[in-house]
Write a protein that holds these residues in place. Sequence first.
Motif, mmCIF file in Angstrom:
data_model
loop_
_atom_site.group_PDB
_atom_site.id
_atom_site.type_symbol
_atom_site.label_atom_id
_atom_site.label_comp_id
_atom_site.label_asym_id
_atom_site.label_seq_id
_atom_site.Cartn_x
_atom_site.Cartn_y
_atom_site.Cartn_z
ATOM 1 N N ASP A 8 -6.641 5.346 -4.653
ATOM 2 C CA ASP A 8 -7.308 5.560 -3.368
ATOM 3 C C ASP A 8 -7.670 4.270 -2.651
ATOM 4 O O ASP A 8 -7.749 4.227 -1.429
ATOM 5 N N GLU A 9 -7.850 3.161 -3.402
ATOM 6 C CA GLU A 9 -8.243 1.903 -2.758
ATOM 7 C C GLU A 9 -7.064 1.190 -2.097
ATOM 8 O O GLU A 9 -7.252 0.349 -1.229
ATOM 9 N N ASN A 10 -5.829 1.493 -2.548
ATOM 10 C CA ASN A 10 -4.664 0.829 -1.960
ATOM 11 C C ASN A 10 -3.680 1.847 -1.396
ATOM 12 O O ASN A 10 -2.472 1.702 -1.518
ATOM 13 N N THR A 11 -4.221 2.889 -0.797
ATOM 14 C CA THR A 11 -3.390 3.883 -0.123
ATOM 15 C C THR A 11 -3.902 4.084 1.300
ATOM 16 O O THR A 11 -5.089 4.310 1.515
ATOM 17 N N ILE A 12 -3.001 3.953 2.240
ATOM 18 C CA ILE A 12 -3.309 4.268 3.638
ATOM 19 C C ILE A 12 -3.112 5.757 3.827
ATOM 20 O O ILE A 12 -2.027 6.292 3.546
ATOM 21 N N VAL A 13 -4.147 6.450 4.272
ATOM 22 C CA VAL A 13 -4.053 7.886 4.544
ATOM 23 C C VAL A 13 -4.254 8.097 6.038
ATOM 24 O O VAL A 13 -5.236 7.621 6.624
ATOM 25 N N ILE A 14 -3.305 8.805 6.637
ATOM 26 C CA ILE A 14 -3.334 9.077 8.074
ATOM 27 C C ILE A 14 -3.310 10.583 8.274
ATOM 28 O O ILE A 14 -2.534 11.290 7.630
ATOM 29 N N PHE A 15 -4.158 11.063 9.161
ATOM 30 C CA PHE A 15 -4.200 12.499 9.475
ATOM 31 C C PHE A 15 -4.067 12.695 10.975
ATOM 32 O O PHE A 15 -4.742 12.012 11.770
ATOM 33 N N SER A 16 -3.211 13.637 11.386
ATOM 34 C CA SER A 16 -3.077 13.972 12.801
ATOM 35 C C SER A 16 -2.505 15.371 12.936
ATOM 36 O O SER A 16 -2.295 16.084 11.947
ATOM 37 N N SER A 17 -2.257 15.790 14.166
ATOM 38 C CA SER A 17 -1.592 17.056 14.469
ATOM 39 C C SER A 17 -0.452 16.766 15.429
ATOM 40 O O SER A 17 -0.516 15.797 16.205
ATOM 41 N N ASP A 18 0.588 17.594 15.396
ATOM 42 C CA ASP A 18 1.759 17.301 16.228
ATOM 43 C C ASP A 18 1.500 17.517 17.709
ATOM 44 O O ASP A 18 2.155 16.921 18.558
ATOM 45 N N ASN A 19 0.549 18.361 18.068
ATOM 46 C CA ASN A 19 0.170 18.614 19.465
ATOM 47 C C ASN A 19 -1.127 19.418 19.459
ATOM 48 O O ASN A 19 -1.686 19.685 18.398
ATOM 49 N N GLY A 20 -1.588 19.818 20.634
ATOM 50 C CA GLY A 20 -2.816 20.586 20.724
ATOM 51 C C GLY A 20 -2.613 22.045 20.357
ATOM 52 O O GLY A 20 -1.495 22.503 20.085
ATOM 53 N N GLY A 21 -3.695 22.805 20.359
ATOM 54 C CA GLY A 21 -3.639 24.216 20.021
ATOM 55 C C GLY A 21 -2.992 25.029 21.132
ATOM 56 O O GLY A 21 -3.139 24.712 22.320
ATOM 57 N N PRO A 22 -2.270 26.098 20.777
ATOM 58 C CA PRO A 22 -1.569 26.903 21.783
ATOM 59 C C PRO A 22 -2.424 28.005 22.386
ATOM 60 O O PRO A 22 -3.277 28.592 21.723
ATOM 61 N N GLY A 23 -2.148 28.304 23.648
ATOM 62 C CA GLY A 23 -2.827 29.408 24.309
ATOM 63 C C GLY A 23 -2.348 30.759 23.822
ATOM 64 O O GLY A 23 -3.037 31.760 23.996
ATOM 65 N N TYR A 24 -1.172 30.797 23.212
ATOM 66 C CA TYR A 24 -0.648 32.096 22.778
ATOM 67 C C TYR A 24 -1.343 32.634 21.535
ATOM 68 O O TYR A 24 -1.048 33.739 21.089
ATOM 69 N N LEU A 25 -2.301 31.901 20.977
ATOM 70 C CA LEU A 25 -3.136 32.461 19.915
ATOM 71 C C LEU A 25 -4.091 33.515 20.447
ATOM 72 O O LEU A 25 -4.513 34.419 19.726
ATOM 73 N N PRO A 75 0.827 -1.219 0.000
ATOM 74 C CA PRO A 75 0.000 0.000 0.000
ATOM 75 C C PRO A 75 0.860 1.267 0.000
ATOM 76 O O PRO A 75 1.910 1.321 0.651
ATOM 77 N N ASN A 76 0.415 2.247 -0.761
ATOM 78 C CA ASN A 76 1.010 3.571 -0.621
ATOM 79 C C ASN A 76 0.632 4.113 0.761
ATOM 80 O O ASN A 76 -0.404 3.742 1.322
ATOM 81 N N ILE A 77 1.455 5.012 1.274
ATOM 82 C CA ILE A 77 1.199 5.574 2.603
ATOM 83 C C ILE A 77 1.318 7.088 2.518
ATOM 84 O O ILE A 77 2.351 7.618 2.097
ATOM 85 N N VAL A 78 0.261 7.776 2.896
ATOM 86 C CA VAL A 78 0.255 9.239 2.938
ATOM 87 C C VAL A 78 -0.025 9.661 4.372
ATOM 88 O O VAL A 78 -1.089 9.367 4.919
ATOM 89 N N LEU A 79 0.952 10.310 4.981
ATOM 90 C CA LEU A 79 0.827 10.796 6.356
ATOM 91 C C LEU A 79 0.733 12.319 6.307
ATOM 92 O O LEU A 79 1.685 13.001 5.925
ATOM 93 N N ILE A 80 -0.447 12.845 6.661
ATOM 94 C CA ILE A 80 -0.678 14.296 6.666
ATOM 95 C C ILE A 80 -0.661 14.766 8.118
ATOM 96 O O ILE A 80 -1.477 14.322 8.937
ATOM 97 N N LEU A 81 0.269 15.651 8.419
ATOM 98 C CA LEU A 81 0.423 16.137 9.793
ATOM 99 C C LEU A 81 0.203 17.646 9.823
ATOM 100 O O LEU A 81 0.903 18.400 9.147
ATOM 101 N N ALA A 82 -0.794 18.069 10.600
ATOM 102 C CA ALA A 82 -1.029 19.502 10.812
ATOM 103 C C ALA A 82 -0.128 19.983 11.943
ATOM 104 O O ALA A 82 0.415 19.187 12.717
ATOM 105 N N ASP A 83 0.007 21.281 12.055
ATOM 106 C CA ASP A 83 0.879 21.878 13.076
ATOM 107 C C ASP A 83 0.042 22.730 14.018
ATOM 108 O O ASP A 83 -0.598 23.700 13.589
ATOM 109 N N ASP A 84 0.030 22.346 15.298
ATOM 110 C CA ASP A 84 -0.675 23.108 16.342
ATOM 111 C C ASP A 84 -2.187 23.158 16.145
ATOM 112 O O ASP A 84 -2.849 24.096 16.609
ATOM 113 N N LEU A 85 -2.765 22.181 15.485
ATOM 114 C CA LEU A 85 -4.214 22.170 15.264
ATOM 115 C C LEU A 85 -4.930 21.820 16.555
ATOM 116 O O LEU A 85 -4.639 20.796 17.184
ATOM 117 N N GLY A 86 -5.861 22.667 16.969
ATOM 118 C CA GLY A 86 -6.606 22.407 18.187
ATOM 119 C C GLY A 86 -7.623 21.293 18.010
ATOM 120 O O GLY A 86 -8.138 21.065 16.908
#
Length: 551
Positions: free
Chosen positions: A350-367, A68-79
Amino acid sequence: MKKWQIYSLAAVVILAALAGTAYSFRKDIILYAVATRARDATYVAPNRDIVWQQGPAEAEVPADKRSPNIVLILADDLGFNDISLYGGGLIETPNIDALARSGVNFSTAYAGTAACAPSRAMIMTGRYGTRTGFEFTPTPPGMTRIVDLFYNDGTRLHEMKFDKEGVEKAPPFREQGLPGSEITLAEALKPQGYHTVHIGKWHLGNSPEFLPNAQGFDESVMLESGLFLPEDSPDVVNAKLPFDPFDQFLWARMQYATSYNGGEWFEPRGYLTDFYTDEAIKVIEQNRNRPFFLYLAHWAVHTPLQAAKADYDALSHIEDHTERVYAAMIRALDRSVGRVMEALKENGLDENTIVIFSSDNGGPGYLGIPDVNKPFRGWKLTYFEGGIRVPLFVRWPGRIEAGSERDMPVAHLDLFPTIVAAAGAPLPADRVIDGINILPFAKGEEMEEPNRPIFWRDGYYHAVRLDGWKMQFSERPGKVWLYNLKEDPTEQNNLADTHPEKVAELKALVEAHNATQRDPLFPAVAEMPVLIDKTLKEEATEEDEYIYWPG
């Protein structure tokens, strides 16, 4: 009075006035110096096309018969509350929600830690940052001193702590990286025939021996600075945070720049989130006839807050300017996910690709935006749930049932062994892998929650979760927080005083774990106070709970 005395006195008065003026504007002068130095230090060439490596023109094995293809999508500081799947958020996120519903939603997923770099290292290695030594986030030269000056201006209840001795002992910034002896996901997948590509943020070291190409990636488009578009571009809308010293430093220091395979810096094309997506789609197209691993590590929605004007204009119903810019950034991130999924479908993958979505940590208070992690307490840079609870969605049609959900606690550490198992690759046999393979749980083959602790450590600040109990303790302030998350998932009732036996049990567990870990590769040079229940924009009082985050 003699004439020379009058002239001397006048000179003294003028010099004093100039000195007073310089002192009054010292922050502006410092930021100007930082900005000038950043511009002069590195030349950023005009945009140029990236020539990606071309995979086979014809497939030797049909897509559904290959690894399987592997697509890892990582957001940054997503609450946690930035995704509409959970019933909140400033805007709808239809593409991220659709990805979650097309596979499994691990609804109790945890970041490796509550800060960017070590969390990313744990994703890449499956090992605790305290085991690799990559425990703290590398800090650019001068940043800590400047933030210390700006933060400790006499207006705040809790001052930032600055370790001058630690700065002197720390290795140079370019030498602060994930050791090459660690085995990354890319290195584990390459022997299985995978073409490996990194796009976006790396944050695991800036010297050649630490960069993606030295850590198993065949190709890499790197976030070299931090602007989504030039600050004065007609296509961008900016939102500055005057109450946040880090934000002031970023605006002064950051440039609009990327690079390919460690080459010269050049300008991206268009809004950064869209640029990364454009290049990710090209990678998918170029590698449609061979297995590939695409690590799409977005800079969004990290500060500095910059929105594409078209996204900002589409959200006129949001009155607050900062929230509107932030929401527009989320809109671009959501669009990216949708475009990647569409590209996989258009290329028959799309049928033979693993797609993973996450964020590196929680949202910051300094926003200064209060509800980014709702309903949880805490922010990035704390071990309260708001700082470490993250989305984790895994899609693999035909193997993982659409619309499934698992509420067992999982962690970023688990991604390495899970992806390696899905690819049919062996785990490294010469080292401890702290994560577990959660693929059987994603598939519904195993349902019983594994009885294992999950640990977090940042200097003197510790946390552990086991059997629904979660404990944090820190030297600054000297305090213990204990919660029964099964009954109190948002950490409202601290049970440390009424359950001393549970505190002792979990502390012993942490001590035993720490005995197997190593010293950090480089020291923490500052300690940042973080209010648990207020944003940085709000004034602290003596009654407010807080922690200090070493970094």
